[in-house]
Scaffold this motif. Structure first.
Motif, mmCIF file in Angstrom:
data_model
loop_
_atom_site.group_PDB
_atom_site.id
_atom_site.type_symbol
_atom_site.label_atom_id
_atom_site.label_comp_id
_atom_site.label_asym_id
_atom_site.label_seq_id
_atom_site.Cartn_x
_atom_site.Cartn_y
_atom_site.Cartn_z
ATOM 1 N N GLY A 244 0.804 -1.226 0.000
ATOM 2 C CA GLY A 244 0.000 0.000 0.000
ATOM 3 C C GLY A 244 0.831 1.267 0.000
ATOM 4 N N PHE A 294 1.484 4.024 3.602
ATOM 5 C CA PHE A 294 0.148 3.786 4.118
ATOM 6 C C PHE A 294 0.170 3.866 5.645
ATOM 7 C CE2 PHE A 294 -3.482 1.372 5.471
ATOM 8 C CZ PHE A 294 -4.454 1.747 4.566
ATOM 9 N N PHE A 403 -3.494 1.995 -3.130
ATOM 10 C CA PHE A 403 -3.790 2.620 -1.832
ATOM 11 C C PHE A 403 -5.184 2.217 -1.338
ATOM 12 C CE2 PHE A 403 -5.614 6.352 0.449
ATOM 13 C CZ PHE A 403 -4.793 6.348 1.560
ATOM 14 N N ARG A 406 -5.368 -1.355 -0.327
ATOM 15 C CA ARG A 406 -4.794 -1.560 1.000
ATOM 16 C C ARG A 406 -5.783 -1.126 2.084
ATOM 17 N NH1 ARG A 406 -1.523 -5.099 3.100
ATOM 18 N NH2 ARG A 406 0.017 -4.314 4.579
ATOM 19 N N TRP A 407 -6.451 -0.032 1.812
ATOM 20 C CA TRP A 407 -7.465 0.467 2.740
ATOM 21 C C TRP A 407 -8.532 -0.602 2.966
ATOM 22 C CZ3 TRP A 407 -12.739 1.392 2.466
ATOM 23 C CH2 TRP A 407 -13.289 2.233 3.450
#
Lengths: 436, 181
Positions: A244, A294, A403, A406-407
């Protein structure tokens, strides 16, 4: 297979659900599942150089004291008195022997241990168990002077968390044994969701238009190279994605913006040392571009502190080489302040865009149509030389998709057991280590 | 300096000087609020510095650390004439989105204190200000602070060679610092 609670980014189409920017319940869950688990950047060694030094910072919304104790150890403690919850530290930074709560004078050591309670015998009849009542501590780890902390005891090590992204971060943060020195921060509150600031840091698509006014004026007056779409979109810079995190990088000299276009050259003076520490390829051949870790670190370094679904406090530090002369450090810091930061030529123009992107999720129509971060779908691969997933395009929205993926992984996980880590494959030649 | 009524009335309080500088500041505020930024920049010398430090929360006994010394820190602004030219050309471009459409600002500048007058006419002056900014549909911000200027008599008016703007805020409650003070 467990149904994913959150499925906000479609990796096939790039469709993104903007509800994630303004829903108060999602925000509340993020504070636990993302900011309660991840390693968060909270400061830098140079902010607390001496024993007794402290710097007040935040982990997510939570106030945190970053301190250096008498043994030189770095500590991160929740700035909440164990008695009634008052803040023990009310200043931005300082040097002290102990932290005394202004309410009833419960007194804590530099490492957060409860050292003294007024009236322990007379009023509490000796029933206080001081060993159980220290300030709540976070796990702390450092990488090349950057200080990170996590609340989650189950979190992997910082080294694993950064993973192969560190191979690239070394290009800027681990070039010299003397490390880096931080100036700042600027602090200002902006009406955006925290995620927007992070994803924008690796979005070069907006630069030729959003920042045309700044880039053109700098070209005319300061002689900076032109930053038009024609120049930017043909650049051969690449980006790597790990866990991320996103790092953009260039191979010198062919991929660069003619050296360091909008900056004082901050790498020249420790060039030889960098080669010794990082090897020929990294020390001589590569330059780091934009990078984000991240969840909320935008390195240079900058910290994106959530303050609510549509409110964020932005902290902008300037990073300089500790080995440089004070004059050069100052020149670098001032240039950073003029370009980014609260009054920056570039940054000022970002905020209304970020605000509108963030708040679009409030509207039914916007939720129905979604947002699209679909540039460059399918254009990543692995590489023999460069670790991580690599994009050969510099201007791309791969970063956004990694990103938000990954969230999702954090938000859909019950614990760190459910959060995957990319395997570490990079070869860290040279002497640079986690500790710098 | 220590301000007392007596010294303000005698030593430095030259009523004509005070009035002329006060008028200068009022005219300057109108230039900013009328968005005549070129004319505003013309009030500064070629060697000008426009400086705005951070402001730290520190304990009372450490107030000397509240405003970091120039050259030691990361100020919001430390702009030369050239950098100010960048800012103004940027705003004039029509694509400086932070100020497009432009803010409505209202600068109230007062409490003029003449701190010193040198033999060559150089004046050091301190003023307090309140500035309200209204931008777009609903964005508003209120700034307060003070300014310390070095002024030089030039052709019957004044030019500012050095301006320090000190905001009262620790964390700035505004989306950007895209206006001037």
């Amino acid at each position: 297979m467990k149904t994913k609670k959150y499925n906000v980014i479609d990796q096939e189409t790039g469709r993104l659900d903007p509800t994630i920017y303004c829903d108060p319940d999602i925000y509340k869950e993020e504070m636990e599942k993302v900011f309660g688990r991840a390693w968060l950047l909270i400061g830098h060694d140079s902010l607390i150089p001496k024993p007794g030094d402290f710097f007040h910072t935040y982990m997510g919304e939570q106030p945190v004291i970053l301190s250096r104790d008498k043994t030189g150890q770095v500590n991160a403690m929740l700035n909440i008195c164990r008695h009634r919850g008052a803040r023990v530290v009310r200043t931005d930074d300082g040097n002290c022997k102990s932290f005394v709560c202004p309410y009833h004078a419960w007194t804590y050591g530099l490492d957060g241990k409860l050292e003294w309670v007024p009236g322990e015998e007379e009023l509490y009849d000796g029933t206080i168990d001081r060993a159980q009542l220290g300030l709540k501590r976070a796990r702390v780890a450092t990488y090349a002077g950057l200080i990170f902390a996590t609340w989650d005891q189950q979190a992997p090590s910082l080294e694993e968390y950064l993973g192969d992204a560190r191979w690239y971060l070394d290009l800027e943060f681990n070039r010299s044994a003397q490390g880096t020195k931080a100036f700042g921060p600027h602090k200002w509150v902006i009406p955006i969701n925290w995620k927007t600031a992070v994803d924008n840091c690796s979005d070069w698509y907006h630069v030729p238009y959003s920042h045309a006014s700044a880039a053109n004026a700098l070209t005319r007056i300061m002689g900076a190279p032109r930053m038009t779409s024609d120049v930017l979109w043909k650049k051969k810079g690449r980006a790597a994605f790990v866990n991320g995190h996103q790092v953009a990088f260039f191979r010198l000299p062919e991929d660069s913006f003619d050296g360091n276009p909008y900056g004082v050259d901050s790498t020249a003076e420790n060039h030889r040392e960098a080669i010794e520490r990082l090897g020929e390829l990294r020390g001589d051949g590569l330059m780091l571009g934009t990078h984000s870790l991240f969840p909320n670190t935008v390195l240079g370094f900058r910290i994106v502190i959530p303050r609510g679904p549509n409110e964020t406090e932005f902290w902008h530090f300037s990073m300089t080489n500790a080995a440089d002369t004070p004059d050069k450090q100052r020149a670098v810091a001032l240039e950073h302040a003029a370009q980014n930061g609260a009054g920056g030529h570039f940054e000022s123009d970002d905020i209304d865009n970020w605000s509108q992107v963030s708040s679009s999720g409030k509207y039914a129509g916007a939720r129905e149509i979604g947002q699209y971060v679909n540039m460059g779908i399918g254009n990543t691969h692995t590489d023999d030389v460069f670790p991580g997933q690599i994009s050969d395009r510099f201007v791309t929205e791969q970063n956004h998709r990694f990103f938000y993926n990954r969230w999702e992984e954090f938000m859909n996980a019950d614990s760190w057991d459910d959060i995957p880590l990319d395997p570490m494959k990079a070869t860290f030649e040279g002497t640079a280590s986690m500790d710098g | 300096m220590t301000v007392t009524t007596k010294s303000a009335l005698s030593g430095l309080f030259d009523e004509t000087l005070w009035s002329t500088i006060n008028s200068f500041y009022i005219a300057e505020a109108w230039l900013l609020d009328d968005r005549k930024l070129r004319e505003w920049l013309d009030l500064f010398t070629e060697e000008m510095v426009y400086y705005m430090p951070r402001r730290r929360n520190v304990n009372r006994k450490e107030l000397d650390r509240e405003i970091p010394a120039r050259g030691t820190d990361l100020p919001y602004f430390e702009d030369s004439r050239k950098l100010m030219e960048v800012r103004i050309q940027r705003l004039e471009s029509g694509t400086a989105w932070a100020e497009e459409p432009p803010s409505r600002t209202r600068h109230l500048v007062g409490n003029l204190l003449i701190e010193s007058v040198e033999d060559d006419g150089t004046v050091r002056a301190k003023t307090a200000f309140i500035c309200h900014r209204s931008h777009g549909e609903t964005a508003t911000a209120l700034y307060s602070g003070y300014r310390q200027d070095v002024l030089h008599p030039v052709d019957g008016s004044w030019k500012i060679s050095d301006r320090t703007v000190v905001l009262d805020a620790n964390v700035i409650l505004d989306k950007n610092l895209a206006i001037f003070f």
